[in-house]
Design a protein around this motif. Structure first.
Motif, PDB file in Angstrom:
ATOM      1  N   ARG A 106       0.811  -1.225   0.000  1.00  0.00           N
ATOM      2  CA  ARG A 106       0.000   0.000   0.000  1.00  0.00           C
ATOM      3  C   ARG A 106       0.843   1.273   0.000  1.00  0.00           C
ATOM      4  O   ARG A 106       0.339   2.345  -0.288  1.00  0.00           O
ATOM      5  N   HIS A 107       2.118   1.156   0.331  1.00  0.00           N
ATOM      6  CA  HIS A 107       2.992   2.325   0.405  1.00  0.00           C
ATOM      7  C   HIS A 107       3.816   2.465  -0.867  1.00  0.00           C
ATOM      8  O   HIS A 107       4.153   1.483  -1.506  1.00  0.00           O
ATOM      9  N   LYS A 108       4.143   3.712  -1.178  1.00  0.00           N
ATOM     10  CA  LYS A 108       5.032   3.939  -2.320  1.00  0.00           C
ATOM     11  C   LYS A 108       6.381   3.321  -2.002  1.00  0.00           C
ATOM     12  O   LYS A 108       6.902   3.470  -0.920  1.00  0.00           O
ATOM     13  N   GLN A 109       6.930   2.645  -2.977  1.00  0.00           N
ATOM     14  CA  GLN A 109       8.204   1.993  -2.778  1.00  0.00           C
ATOM     15  C   GLN A 109       8.919   1.855  -4.111  1.00  0.00           C
ATOM     16  O   GLN A 109       8.331   2.073  -5.162  1.00  0.00           O
ATOM     17  N   SER A 110      10.170   1.493  -4.049  1.00  0.00           N
ATOM     18  CA  SER A 110      10.933   1.297  -5.270  1.00  0.00           C
ATOM     19  C   SER A 110      10.411   0.048  -5.992  1.00  0.00           C
ATOM     20  O   SER A 110       9.687  -0.762  -5.423  1.00  0.00           O
ATOM     21  N   VAL A 111      10.812  -0.103  -7.232  1.00  0.00           N
ATOM     22  CA  VAL A 111      10.404  -1.271  -8.008  1.00  0.00           C
ATOM     23  C   VAL A 111      10.881  -2.548  -7.325  1.00  0.00           C
ATOM     24  O   VAL A 111      10.142  -3.530  -7.217  1.00  0.00           O
ATOM     25  N   MET A 112      12.113  -2.540  -6.835  1.00  0.00           N
ATOM     26  CA  MET A 112      12.670  -3.718  -6.163  1.00  0.00           C
ATOM     27  C   MET A 112      11.864  -4.059  -4.906  1.00  0.00           C
ATOM     28  O   MET A 112      11.523  -5.226  -4.679  1.00  0.00           O
ATOM     29  N   GLU A 113      11.540  -3.053  -4.095  1.00  0.00           N
ATOM     30  CA  GLU A 113      10.751  -3.292  -2.887  1.00  0.00           C
ATOM     31  C   GLU A 113       9.358  -3.822  -3.243  1.00  0.00           C
ATOM     32  O   GLU A 113       8.825  -4.677  -2.546  1.00  0.00           O
ATOM     33  N   TYR A 114       8.798  -3.299  -4.324  1.00  0.00           N
ATOM     34  CA  TYR A 114       7.482  -3.751  -4.780  1.00  0.00           C
ATOM     35  C   TYR A 114       7.514  -5.247  -5.087  1.00  0.00           C
ATOM     36  O   TYR A 114       6.657  -6.010  -4.634  1.00  0.00           O
ATOM     37  N   TYR A 115       8.512  -5.680  -5.850  1.00  0.00           N
ATOM     38  CA  TYR A 115       8.612  -7.096  -6.212  1.00  0.00           C
ATOM     39  C   TYR A 115       8.907  -7.984  -4.998  1.00  0.00           C
ATOM     40  O   TYR A 115       8.396  -9.089  -4.904  1.00  0.00           O
ATOM     41  N   HIS A 116       9.684  -7.490  -4.062  1.00  0.00           N
ATOM     42  CA  HIS A 116       9.929  -8.243  -2.826  1.00  0.00           C
ATOM     43  C   HIS A 116       8.629  -8.394  -2.032  1.00  0.00           C
ATOM     44  O   HIS A 116       8.343  -9.466  -1.490  1.00  0.00           O
ATOM     45  N   SER A 117       7.850  -7.321  -1.970  1.00  0.00           N
ATOM     46  CA  SER A 117       6.573  -7.372  -1.253  1.00  0.00           C
ATOM     47  C   SER A 117       5.594  -8.318  -1.946  1.00  0.00           C
ATOM     48  O   SER A 117       4.887  -9.083  -1.284  1.00  0.00           O
ATOM     49  N   LYS A 118       5.556  -8.290  -3.279  1.00  0.00           N
ATOM     50  CA  LYS A 118       4.681  -9.200  -4.027  1.00  0.00           C
ATOM     51  C   LYS A 118       5.081 -10.656  -3.786  1.00  0.00           C
ATOM     52  O   LYS A 118       4.225 -11.522  -3.619  1.00  0.00           O
ATOM     53  N   ALA A 119       6.383 -10.924  -3.753  1.00  0.00           N
ATOM     54  CA  ALA A 119       6.870 -12.286  -3.516  1.00  0.00           C
ATOM     55  C   ALA A 119       6.512 -12.742  -2.101  1.00  0.00           C
ATOM     56  O   ALA A 119       6.093 -13.888  -1.893  1.00  0.00           O
ATOM     57  N   ALA A 120       6.671 -11.850  -1.128  1.00  0.00           N
ATOM     58  CA  ALA A 120       6.327 -12.187   0.256  1.00  0.00           C
ATOM     59  C   ALA A 120       4.836 -12.482   0.380  1.00  0.00           C
ATOM     60  O   ALA A 120       4.437 -13.425   1.077  1.00  0.00           O
ATOM     61  N   LEU A 121       4.015 -11.699  -0.294  1.00  0.00           N
ATOM     62  CA  LEU A 121       2.575 -11.919  -0.274  1.00  0.00           C
ATOM     63  C   LEU A 121       2.236 -13.269  -0.921  1.00  0.00           C
ATOM     64  O   LEU A 121       1.424 -14.029  -0.390  1.00  0.00           O
TER      65      LEU A 121
END
Length: 134
Positions: A106-121
């Motif tokens: 839900r928070h703005k993040q870098s592309v790398m952080e976004y993909y890490h969050s998607k993988a964790a989810l």
């Protein structure tokens, strides 16, 4: 005895399963990929999800993370980062991981952080789904 193939499910930490299997269903990017004995030779990328394998006529489940599978007519080798039997999954921990990943998304993040969050989810959702079917 039903026709079988040799199945190895190997993680970084352990040999999850090694032995004969009648079928395996792998989680891949486009959905599920079923393998039976004498399958055509191929390599498949595994995504976090629910892996099913059939032994002695009974389906068994595992929550798995990403990796790949080598498939031949006589054997299937699945190399993944982690795999858990449903009874090994801590439902509270998996739910907390899902909530943390959703909050990070839900928070703005870098592309790398976004993909890490998607993988964790994806990992958390796979664990919850597999545990729910126990």
């Amino acid at each position: 005895m039903e026709d079988t193939f040799y199945l190895e499910i190997i993680t970084v930490a352990r040999q999850f399963y090694i032995g004969p299997a009648e079928a395996v269903i792998l989680p891949i990017q486009d959905g599920r990929y079923g393998v039976l004995p004498r399958h055509e030779t191929t390599v498949a990328a595994i995504v976090p999800g629910e892996l099913k394998y059939k032994i002695d006529g009974q389906w068994r489940l595992a929550a798995v993370s990403g990796g790949f599978a080598e498939i031949t007519p006589d054997y299937v080798v699945v190399l993944i980062s982690s795999a858990e039997h449903p009874e090994e999954i801590d439902i509270k921990r998996a739910e907390a991981a899902r909530q943390r990943a959703e909050e990070r998304l839900r928070h703005k993040q870098s592309v790398m952080e976004y993909y890490h969050s998607k993988a964790a989810l994806a990992r958390a959702m796979a664990r919850l789904k597999t545990r729910g079917r126990k």
